[in-house]
Design an enzyme around this catalytic site. Structure first.
Site, PDB file in Angstrom:
ATOM      1  CD  GLU A  36      35.172  29.663  48.151  1.00  0.00           C
ATOM      2  OE1 GLU A  36      36.330  29.270  49.058  1.00  0.00           O
ATOM      3  OE2 GLU A  36      35.867  30.239  47.699  1.00  0.00           O
ATOM      4  NE  ARG A  94      35.303  31.255  51.287  1.00  0.00           N
ATOM      5  CZ  ARG A  94      34.833  32.237  52.774  1.00  0.00           C
ATOM      6  NH1 ARG A  94      34.110  32.854  53.590  1.00  0.00           N
ATOM      7  NH2 ARG A  94      36.675  31.952  53.325  1.00  0.00           N
ATOM      8  CB  SER A 119      39.780  27.565  47.958  1.00  0.00           C
ATOM      9  OG  SER A 119      40.693  27.919  48.799  1.00  0.00           O
TER      10      SER A 119
HETATM   11  C1  LIG Z   1      44.188  34.383  42.882  1.00  0.00           C
HETATM   12  C2  LIG Z   1      42.689  33.939  43.995  1.00  0.00           C
HETATM   13  C3  LIG Z   1      42.877  34.146  44.998  1.00  0.00           C
HETATM   14  C4  LIG Z   1      41.472  33.984  45.912  1.00  0.00           C
HETATM   15  N1  LIG Z   1      41.567  34.408  47.347  1.00  0.00           N
HETATM   16  C5  LIG Z   1      40.144  33.913  47.776  1.00  0.00           C
HETATM   17  C6  LIG Z   1      39.943  33.836  49.109  1.00  0.00           C
HETATM   18  O1  LIG Z   1      40.629  34.271  49.929  1.00  0.00           O
HETATM   19  N2  LIG Z   1      38.086  34.110  49.858  1.00  0.00           N
HETATM   20  C7  LIG Z   1      37.851  34.480  48.739  1.00  0.00           C
HETATM   21  O2  LIG Z   1      36.368  34.180  49.689  1.00  0.00           O
HETATM   22  N3  LIG Z   1      37.760  34.086  47.239  1.00  0.00           N
HETATM   23  C8  LIG Z   1      38.851  33.867  47.053  1.00  0.00           C
HETATM   24  N4  LIG Z   1      38.828  34.066  45.776  1.00  0.00           N
HETATM   25  C9  LIG Z   1      37.505  34.034  44.901  1.00  0.00           C
HETATM   26  C10 LIG Z   1      36.586  35.727  44.341  1.00  0.00           C
HETATM   27  O3  LIG Z   1      38.112  36.660  44.663  1.00  0.00           O
HETATM   28  C11 LIG Z   1      35.984  36.370  45.578  1.00  0.00           C
HETATM   29  O4  LIG Z   1      35.033  35.725  45.066  1.00  0.00           O
HETATM   30  C12 LIG Z   1      35.530  37.478  45.041  1.00  0.00           C
HETATM   31  O5  LIG Z   1      35.535  38.446  45.803  1.00  0.00           O
HETATM   32  C13 LIG Z   1      35.169  37.256  43.478  1.00  0.00           C
HETATM   33  O6  LIG Z   1      35.087  39.228  42.616  1.00  0.00           O
HETATM   34  P1  LIG Z   1      34.406  39.221  41.838  1.00  0.00           P
HETATM   35  O7  LIG Z   1      34.731  40.767  41.555  1.00  0.00           O
HETATM   36  O8  LIG Z   1      36.161  38.371  40.742  1.00  0.00           O
HETATM   37  O9  LIG Z   1      33.422  38.509  40.279  1.00  0.00           O
HETATM   38  P2  LIG Z   1      33.095  37.404  39.616  1.00  0.00           P
HETATM   39  O10 LIG Z   1      33.706  36.552  39.486  1.00  0.00           O
HETATM   40  O11 LIG Z   1      33.226  38.435  38.254  1.00  0.00           O
HETATM   41  O12 LIG Z   1      32.192  36.883  39.881  1.00  0.00           O
HETATM   42  C14 LIG Z   1      31.998  36.259  40.635  1.00  0.00           C
HETATM   43  C15 LIG Z   1      30.289  36.575  41.311  1.00  0.00           C
HETATM   44  O13 LIG Z   1      29.715  37.177  41.638  1.00  0.00           O
HETATM   45  C16 LIG Z   1      28.638  37.350  40.920  1.00  0.00           C
HETATM   46  N5  LIG Z   1      28.499  39.866  41.020  1.00  0.00           N
HETATM   47  C17 LIG Z   1      29.655  39.624  40.593  1.00  0.00           C
HETATM   48  N6  LIG Z   1      29.658  41.501  41.254  1.00  0.00           N
HETATM   49  C18 LIG Z   1      28.530  41.379  41.353  1.00  0.00           C
HETATM   50  C19 LIG Z   1      28.172  43.084  41.506  1.00  0.00           C
HETATM   51  N7  LIG Z   1      27.923  43.782  41.268  1.00  0.00           N
HETATM   52  N8  LIG Z   1      26.667  42.528  41.521  1.00  0.00           N
HETATM   53  C20 LIG Z   1      26.039  41.376  41.569  1.00  0.00           C
HETATM   54  N9  LIG Z   1      26.619  40.147  41.826  1.00  0.00           N
HETATM   55  C21 LIG Z   1      27.884  40.428  41.193  1.00  0.00           C
HETATM   56  C22 LIG Z   1      28.829  37.199  39.398  1.00  0.00           C
HETATM   57  O14 LIG Z   1      27.656  37.389  38.584  1.00  0.00           O
HETATM   58  C23 LIG Z   1      28.793  35.748  39.501  1.00  0.00           C
HETATM   59  O15 LIG Z   1      27.691  35.307  40.089  1.00  0.00           O
HETATM   60  C24 LIG Z   1      40.304  34.102  44.897  1.00  0.00           C
HETATM   61  C25 LIG Z   1      40.016  34.018  43.349  1.00  0.00           C
HETATM   62  C26 LIG Z   1      41.643  33.614  43.050  1.00  0.00           C
HETATM   63  C27 LIG Z   1      41.508  34.007  41.940  1.00  0.00           C
END
Ligand SMILES: Cc1cc2nc3c(=O)[nH]c(=O)nc-3n(C[C@H](O)[C@H](O)[C@H](O)COP(=O)(O)OP(=O)(O)OC[C@H]3O[C@@H](n4cnc5c(N)ncnc54)[C@H](O)[C@@H]3O)c2cc1C
Length: 337
Positions: free
Chosen positions: A318, A141, A218
Protein backbone atom coordinates in the site's frame (compact mmCIF):
# COMPACT_ATOMS: atom_id res chain seq x y z
CA UNK A 1 12.88 20.79 1.47
CA UNK A 2 10.39 23.62 1.29
CA UNK A 3 6.96 24.07 2.84
CA UNK A 4 4.51 25.83 0.53
CA UNK A 5 1.82 27.71 2.43
CA UNK A 6 -0.10 28.81 -0.65
CA UNK A 7 -0.31 27.26 -4.14
CA UNK A 8 1.77 30.11 -5.70
CA UNK A 9 4.69 29.12 -3.43
CA UNK A 10 4.38 25.57 -4.69
CA UNK A 11 4.51 26.79 -8.30
CA UNK A 12 7.65 28.84 -7.48
CA UNK A 13 9.25 25.77 -5.93
CA UNK A 14 8.40 23.69 -9.00
CA UNK A 15 10.03 26.32 -11.24
CA UNK A 16 13.14 26.35 -9.04
CA UNK A 17 13.38 22.57 -9.30
CA UNK A 18 12.97 22.70 -13.09
CA UNK A 19 15.67 25.37 -13.43
CA UNK A 20 18.05 23.38 -11.26
CA UNK A 21 17.22 20.02 -12.85
CA UNK A 22 16.00 18.52 -9.56
CA UNK A 23 13.34 15.87 -9.08
CA UNK A 24 10.41 16.82 -6.84
CA UNK A 25 8.67 14.74 -4.20
CA UNK A 26 5.35 16.04 -2.87
CA UNK A 27 5.00 15.41 0.87
CA UNK A 28 1.77 15.50 2.85
CA UNK A 29 1.84 14.12 6.40
CA UNK A 30 4.33 11.36 5.56
CA UNK A 31 2.10 8.64 7.01
CA UNK A 32 2.11 6.40 3.95
CA UNK A 33 5.78 6.47 2.97
CA UNK A 34 8.76 4.17 3.12
CA UNK A 35 11.75 6.45 2.57
CA UNK A 36 15.05 4.89 1.51
CA UNK A 37 17.91 5.05 4.00
CA UNK A 38 19.85 7.29 1.64
CA UNK A 39 16.90 9.71 1.45
CA UNK A 40 15.48 11.41 -1.61
CA UNK A 41 17.83 13.21 -3.98
CA UNK A 42 15.80 16.26 -5.03
CA UNK A 43 13.38 18.83 -3.70
CA UNK A 44 10.85 17.71 -1.11
CA UNK A 45 7.83 19.98 -1.50
CA UNK A 46 5.80 19.87 1.69
CA UNK A 47 2.16 20.86 1.19
CA UNK A 48 1.23 23.27 3.98
CA UNK A 49 -1.95 24.83 2.56
CA UNK A 50 -4.43 25.38 5.40
CA UNK A 51 -8.08 26.30 5.69
CA UNK A 52 -11.45 24.63 5.79
CA UNK A 53 -14.94 25.91 5.14
CA UNK A 54 -18.38 24.39 5.18
CA UNK A 55 -21.68 25.27 3.56
CA UNK A 56 -25.01 23.63 4.14
CA UNK A 57 -27.01 23.32 0.93
CA UNK A 58 -30.36 21.52 0.62
CA UNK A 59 -29.65 19.20 3.54
CA UNK A 60 -26.12 18.41 2.36
CA UNK A 61 -22.86 19.63 3.86
CA UNK A 62 -20.34 20.87 1.32
CA UNK A 63 -17.00 20.76 3.10
CA UNK A 64 -13.89 22.10 1.36
CA UNK A 65 -10.53 21.60 3.04
CA UNK A 66 -7.07 22.70 1.93
CA UNK A 67 -4.67 19.88 1.20
CA UNK A 68 -2.43 20.48 4.23
CA UNK A 69 -5.21 20.25 6.80
CA UNK A 70 -4.80 17.30 9.18
CA UNK A 71 -7.29 14.70 8.02
CA UNK A 72 -8.79 13.77 11.37
CA UNK A 73 -9.67 17.36 12.30
CA UNK A 74 -11.69 17.57 9.09
CA UNK A 75 -13.46 14.30 9.92
CA UNK A 76 -14.15 15.57 13.46
CA UNK A 77 -15.62 18.76 12.03
CA UNK A 78 -18.01 16.88 9.74
CA UNK A 79 -19.11 14.67 12.63
CA UNK A 80 -19.65 17.66 14.93
CA UNK A 81 -21.90 19.13 12.26
CA UNK A 82 -23.85 15.84 12.37
CA UNK A 83 -23.23 14.85 8.74
CA UNK A 84 -22.44 11.36 7.51
CA UNK A 85 -19.89 10.18 4.97
CA UNK A 86 -16.52 10.43 6.75
CA UNK A 87 -17.25 9.01 10.23
CA UNK A 88 -15.69 5.59 9.52
CA UNK A 89 -12.48 7.30 8.35
CA UNK A 90 -11.82 8.68 11.84
CA UNK A 91 -8.32 8.36 13.25
CA UNK A 92 -6.49 7.93 9.93
CA UNK A 93 -3.28 9.96 10.05
CA UNK A 94 -2.03 12.29 7.31
CA UNK A 95 -3.44 15.25 5.44
CA UNK A 96 -6.52 15.96 3.35
CA UNK A 97 -4.39 16.10 0.18
CA UNK A 98 -3.09 12.59 0.80
CA UNK A 99 -6.55 11.00 0.94
CA UNK A 100 -7.46 10.90 -2.78
CA UNK A 101 -4.07 9.48 -3.76
CA UNK A 102 -4.83 5.93 -2.60
CA UNK A 103 -8.57 6.51 -2.13
CA UNK A 104 -8.27 6.20 1.62
CA UNK A 105 -10.76 3.85 3.17
CA UNK A 106 -11.71 1.99 6.33
CA UNK A 107 -14.70 0.27 7.94
CA UNK A 108 -16.92 0.38 4.88
CA UNK A 109 -16.27 3.93 3.66
CA UNK A 110 -13.76 5.40 1.27
CA UNK A 111 -13.20 8.99 0.20
CA UNK A 112 -14.20 8.23 -3.40
CA UNK A 113 -17.83 8.00 -2.27
CA UNK A 114 -17.93 11.57 -0.98
CA UNK A 115 -15.34 13.52 -3.01
CA UNK A 116 -17.14 16.06 -5.13
CA UNK A 117 -14.19 17.95 -6.65
CA UNK A 118 -10.44 18.27 -6.31
CA UNK A 119 -8.49 21.41 -7.08
CA UNK A 120 -4.89 20.78 -8.06
CA UNK A 121 -1.83 22.28 -9.71
CA UNK A 122 -1.18 20.50 -12.99
CA UNK A 123 2.62 20.26 -13.11
CA UNK A 124 2.56 19.88 -16.90
CA UNK A 125 1.06 23.34 -17.39
CA UNK A 126 1.54 24.95 -13.95
CA UNK A 127 -2.17 25.82 -14.12
CA UNK A 128 -4.77 25.30 -11.40
CA UNK A 129 -7.31 22.69 -12.55
CA UNK A 130 -10.52 21.32 -11.14
CA UNK A 131 -11.24 17.59 -11.32
CA UNK A 132 -14.55 16.00 -10.45
CA UNK A 133 -14.56 12.92 -8.25
CA UNK A 134 -15.56 10.82 -11.26
CA UNK A 135 -12.45 12.06 -13.15
CA UNK A 136 -10.10 10.58 -10.57
CA UNK A 137 -10.16 6.90 -11.60
CA UNK A 138 -10.89 5.79 -8.05
CA UNK A 139 -10.96 2.14 -7.13
CA UNK A 140 -9.86 0.10 -4.12
CA UNK A 141 -6.76 1.90 -2.67
CA UNK A 142 -6.10 3.38 -6.10
CA UNK A 143 -6.61 6.50 -8.23
CA UNK A 144 -5.14 8.06 -11.38
CA UNK A 145 -2.78 9.96 -8.99
CA UNK A 146 -1.12 6.65 -8.15
CA UNK A 147 -1.30 5.32 -11.70
CA UNK A 148 -1.09 7.05 -15.06
CA UNK A 149 -0.88 10.55 -13.50
CA UNK A 150 1.62 9.79 -10.76
CA UNK A 151 3.63 12.98 -10.04
CA UNK A 152 1.41 15.11 -12.34
CA UNK A 153 -0.89 16.88 -9.86
CA UNK A 154 -0.38 18.66 -6.57
CA UNK A 155 -3.69 18.59 -4.76
CA UNK A 156 -4.46 22.02 -3.28
CA UNK A 157 -7.93 21.35 -1.86
CA UNK A 158 -10.62 18.69 -1.75
CA UNK A 159 -14.40 19.26 -1.58
CA UNK A 160 -16.59 16.64 0.03
CA UNK A 161 -20.35 16.34 -0.26
CA UNK A 162 -21.78 14.88 2.95
CA UNK A 163 -25.33 13.86 3.69
CA UNK A 164 -27.62 13.96 6.68
CA UNK A 165 -28.63 10.30 6.49
CA UNK A 166 -27.69 7.43 8.75
CA UNK A 167 -24.01 6.70 9.48
CA UNK A 168 -22.39 3.76 7.67
CA UNK A 169 -22.67 0.61 9.76
CA UNK A 170 -21.43 -2.23 7.59
CA UNK A 171 -18.45 -3.63 9.48
CA UNK A 172 -19.03 -6.36 12.06
CA UNK A 173 -16.33 -4.85 14.35
CA UNK A 174 -18.13 -1.51 14.45
CA UNK A 175 -21.56 -3.10 14.93
CA UNK A 176 -20.20 -5.32 17.72
CA UNK A 177 -18.56 -2.36 19.45
CA UNK A 178 -21.77 -0.33 19.32
CA UNK A 179 -23.72 -3.31 20.62
CA UNK A 180 -22.44 -2.61 24.14
CA UNK A 181 -25.19 -1.34 24.48
CA UNK A 182 -26.49 -0.63 20.97
CA UNK A 183 -28.03 2.84 20.84
CA UNK A 184 -31.46 2.71 19.17
CA UNK A 185 -30.12 4.71 16.21
CA UNK A 186 -26.34 5.22 16.41
CA UNK A 187 -25.31 8.76 15.50
CA UNK A 188 -22.30 9.68 13.37
CA UNK A 189 -20.57 10.64 16.65
CA UNK A 190 -21.28 7.14 18.10
CA UNK A 191 -19.72 5.58 15.01
CA UNK A 192 -16.68 7.90 15.16
CA UNK A 193 -16.08 6.95 18.82
CA UNK A 194 -16.46 3.25 18.03
CA UNK A 195 -14.03 3.47 15.10
CA UNK A 196 -11.46 5.38 17.18
CA UNK A 197 -11.67 2.82 19.99
CA UNK A 198 -11.32 -0.12 17.59
CA UNK A 199 -8.40 1.54 15.78
CA UNK A 200 -6.61 2.25 19.07
CA UNK A 201 -6.98 -1.38 20.11
CA UNK A 202 -5.24 -2.33 16.84
CA UNK A 203 -2.43 0.24 17.06
CA UNK A 204 -3.98 2.09 14.12
CA UNK A 205 -4.07 5.51 15.77
CA UNK A 206 -0.67 7.18 16.01
CA UNK A 207 0.37 7.24 19.65
CA UNK A 208 3.93 8.02 20.77
CA UNK A 209 3.48 5.51 23.64
CA UNK A 210 2.35 2.69 21.35
CA UNK A 211 5.21 1.07 19.45
CA UNK A 212 2.67 -0.84 17.36
CA UNK A 213 1.52 2.43 15.79
CA UNK A 214 4.93 3.07 14.15
CA UNK A 215 3.81 1.78 10.81
CA UNK A 216 2.30 2.91 7.54
CA UNK A 217 -1.00 1.37 8.62
CA UNK A 218 -1.67 -1.73 6.56
CA UNK A 219 1.43 -2.61 4.56
CA UNK A 220 -0.38 -4.78 2.01
CA UNK A 221 -3.64 -4.35 0.16
CA UNK A 222 -6.22 -7.12 0.29
CA UNK A 223 -5.76 -9.07 -2.95
CA UNK A 224 -8.72 -9.01 -5.33
CA UNK A 225 -8.68 -12.15 -7.48
CA UNK A 226 -11.04 -13.58 -10.05
CA UNK A 227 -13.46 -16.26 -8.98
CA UNK A 228 -11.41 -19.05 -10.56
CA UNK A 229 -8.28 -18.10 -8.59
CA UNK A 230 -10.37 -18.06 -5.43
CA UNK A 231 -11.72 -21.55 -6.14
CA UNK A 232 -8.15 -22.74 -6.71
CA UNK A 233 -7.16 -21.20 -3.37
CA UNK A 234 -10.01 -23.05 -1.65
CA UNK A 235 -8.45 -26.27 -2.95
CA UNK A 236 -4.77 -25.51 -2.21
CA UNK A 237 -5.48 -23.95 1.17
CA UNK A 238 -7.87 -26.67 2.33
CA UNK A 239 -5.62 -27.61 5.26
CA UNK A 240 -6.11 -24.10 6.68
CA UNK A 241 -9.92 -24.17 6.44
CA UNK A 242 -12.07 -22.18 4.02
CA UNK A 243 -10.32 -18.95 3.06
CA UNK A 244 -12.49 -15.88 3.73
CA UNK A 245 -13.59 -14.16 0.52
CA UNK A 246 -15.80 -11.14 -0.04
CA UNK A 247 -17.58 -10.34 -3.30
CA UNK A 248 -15.88 -7.51 -5.24
CA UNK A 249 -16.51 -5.88 -8.63
CA UNK A 250 -17.21 -8.03 -11.73
CA UNK A 251 -17.52 -11.29 -9.84
CA UNK A 252 -14.02 -11.08 -8.36
CA UNK A 253 -13.28 -11.93 -4.74
CA UNK A 254 -11.40 -9.88 -2.12
CA UNK A 255 -9.30 -12.00 0.22
CA UNK A 256 -8.06 -10.55 3.52
CA UNK A 257 -4.25 -10.22 3.27
CA UNK A 258 -4.08 -10.73 7.05
CA UNK A 259 -5.53 -14.25 6.69
CA UNK A 260 -2.91 -15.19 4.06
CA UNK A 261 -0.03 -13.69 6.06
CA UNK A 262 -0.96 -15.44 9.31
CA UNK A 263 -1.55 -18.81 7.57
CA UNK A 264 1.83 -18.42 5.83
CA UNK A 265 3.46 -18.43 9.27
CA UNK A 266 3.77 -14.78 10.31
CA UNK A 267 2.04 -14.12 13.58
CA UNK A 268 1.25 -10.85 15.33
CA UNK A 269 4.33 -9.76 17.28
CA UNK A 270 6.72 -11.47 14.83
CA UNK A 271 10.20 -9.99 15.24
CA UNK A 272 12.99 -9.64 12.70
CA UNK A 273 15.76 -7.46 14.15
CA UNK A 274 14.47 -3.94 14.69
CA UNK A 275 11.56 -4.55 12.31
CA UNK A 276 8.52 -6.66 13.03
CA UNK A 277 4.80 -7.19 12.85
CA UNK A 278 2.54 -5.28 15.23
CA UNK A 279 1.40 -7.27 18.27
CA UNK A 280 -2.12 -6.05 17.50
CA UNK A 281 -2.48 -6.20 13.71
CA UNK A 282 -0.94 -8.71 11.28
CA UNK A 283 -0.93 -6.20 8.38
CA UNK A 284 1.14 -3.54 10.15
CA UNK A 285 4.90 -3.83 9.73
CA UNK A 286 6.49 -1.78 12.49
CA UNK A 287 9.73 -0.09 13.31
CA UNK A 288 10.46 -1.54 16.77
CA UNK A 289 13.13 1.12 17.30
CA UNK A 290 16.01 2.11 15.05
CA UNK A 291 15.00 -0.06 12.09
CA UNK A 292 16.41 0.97 8.72
CA UNK A 293 14.19 1.22 5.67
CA UNK A 294 16.15 -1.75 4.28
CA UNK A 295 15.09 -3.92 7.26
CA UNK A 296 11.43 -3.00 6.70
CA UNK A 297 11.70 -3.78 2.97
CA UNK A 298 13.45 -7.12 3.67
CA UNK A 299 10.71 -8.17 6.08
CA UNK A 300 8.07 -7.13 3.52
CA UNK A 301 9.80 -9.18 0.81
CA UNK A 302 10.03 -12.22 3.09
CA UNK A 303 6.29 -12.07 3.81
CA UNK A 304 5.34 -11.56 0.17
CA UNK A 305 7.58 -14.45 -0.93
CA UNK A 306 6.19 -16.85 1.68
CA UNK A 307 2.57 -15.96 0.84
CA UNK A 308 3.33 -16.44 -2.87
CA UNK A 309 5.01 -19.82 -2.23
CA UNK A 310 2.21 -21.02 0.05
CA UNK A 311 -0.85 -19.75 -1.81
CA UNK A 312 0.32 -18.59 -5.26
CA UNK A 313 -1.04 -15.10 -4.54
CA UNK A 314 1.03 -11.92 -4.96
CA UNK A 315 0.47 -9.35 -2.23
CA UNK A 316 0.85 -5.74 -3.33
CA UNK A 317 2.08 -3.02 -0.98
CA UNK A 318 0.00 0.00 0.00
CA UNK A 319 2.68 2.61 0.86
CA UNK A 320 4.62 4.82 -1.52
CA UNK A 321 8.36 4.07 -1.77
CA UNK A 322 10.56 7.15 -1.94
CA UNK A 323 14.22 7.28 -3.02
CA UNK A 324 14.53 3.58 -3.90
CA UNK A 325 15.01 4.24 -7.66
CA UNK A 326 15.78 0.86 -9.28
CA UNK A 327 15.88 -1.13 -6.06
CA UNK A 328 15.24 -4.82 -6.90
CA UNK A 329 13.47 -5.65 -3.64
CA UNK A 330 11.04 -2.76 -4.03
CA UNK A 331 10.46 -3.74 -7.68
CA UNK A 332 9.62 -7.27 -6.47
CA UNK A 333 7.18 -5.89 -3.88
CA UNK A 334 5.43 -3.79 -6.53
CA UNK A 335 4.94 -6.47 -9.15
CA UNK A 336 1.91 -8.73 -9.18
CA UNK A 337 3.92 -11.97 -8.88
C1 LIG B 1 -1.20 4.15 11.87
C2 LIG B 1 -1.68 4.31 10.45
C3 LIG B 1 -2.96 3.91 10.10
C4 LIG B 1 -3.42 4.08 8.77
N1 LIG B 1 -4.67 3.66 8.46
C5 LIG B 1 -5.14 3.80 7.20
C6 LIG B 1 -6.47 3.36 6.86
O1 LIG B 1 -7.23 2.90 7.70
N2 LIG B 1 -6.87 3.49 5.56
C7 LIG B 1 -6.07 4.03 4.61
O2 LIG B 1 -6.49 4.13 3.44
N3 LIG B 1 -4.81 4.48 4.91
C8 LIG B 1 -4.33 4.37 6.17
N4 LIG B 1 -3.06 4.77 6.48
C9 LIG B 1 -2.20 5.33 5.42
C10 LIG B 1 -2.16 6.89 5.38
O3 LIG B 1 -2.53 7.45 6.60
C11 LIG B 1 -3.07 7.48 4.30
O4 LIG B 1 -2.75 6.95 3.05
C12 LIG B 1 -2.96 9.02 4.23
O5 LIG B 1 -4.01 9.52 3.44
C13 LIG B 1 -1.64 9.52 3.66
O6 LIG B 1 -1.67 10.94 3.74
P1 LIG B 1 -0.35 11.78 3.97
O7 LIG B 1 -0.76 13.21 3.95
O8 LIG B 1 0.37 11.34 5.19
O9 LIG B 1 0.45 11.43 2.65
P2 LIG B 1 2.02 11.12 2.48
O10 LIG B 1 2.36 9.87 3.24
O11 LIG B 1 2.81 12.33 2.77
O12 LIG B 1 2.08 10.82 0.92
C14 LIG B 1 1.45 9.68 0.36
C15 LIG B 1 1.36 9.88 -1.16
O13 LIG B 1 0.47 10.97 -1.41
C16 LIG B 1 1.15 11.98 -2.16
N5 LIG B 1 0.61 13.27 -1.68
C17 LIG B 1 0.44 13.68 -0.40
N6 LIG B 1 -0.11 14.90 -0.38
C18 LIG B 1 -0.31 15.27 -1.67
C19 LIG B 1 -0.84 16.42 -2.31
N7 LIG B 1 -1.31 17.47 -1.64
N8 LIG B 1 -0.87 16.45 -3.67
C20 LIG B 1 -0.41 15.41 -4.42
N9 LIG B 1 0.11 14.30 -3.87
C21 LIG B 1 0.16 14.23 -2.50
C22 LIG B 1 2.62 11.79 -1.87
O14 LIG B 1 3.43 12.31 -2.93
C23 LIG B 1 2.69 10.27 -1.79
O15 LIG B 1 2.72 9.74 -3.10
C24 LIG B 1 -2.57 4.65 7.80
C25 LIG B 1 -1.26 5.05 8.15
C26 LIG B 1 -0.83 4.90 9.46
C27 LIG B 1 0.54 5.37 9.84
Amino acid sequence: MVTAHIPQEAVQALRWAKEHGRDVFVLGGGSNLVVADRGFDGLVLHVGFRGCHVRSIDGELHLTASAGEPWDTVVARSVEAGFAGLECLSGIPGTVGGTPIQNVGAYGQDVANVIDTIVAIDRQTEQIVQLSGTDCGFRYRWSRFKGEDRHRFIVTSVSFRLHSQEPTLSYPDVIAHLARPLPAAPSVADVRHAVLAIRRSKGMVIDAQDRDSRSVGSFYMNPVVDAQVYRELERTAATFGKPPGFPAADGSVKIPAAWLIERAGFHKGYVRGAAGISTKHPLALINRGGASAREIVELAVMIKRRVADTFGIGLLPEPVFVGFDDDESVAYLQKAL
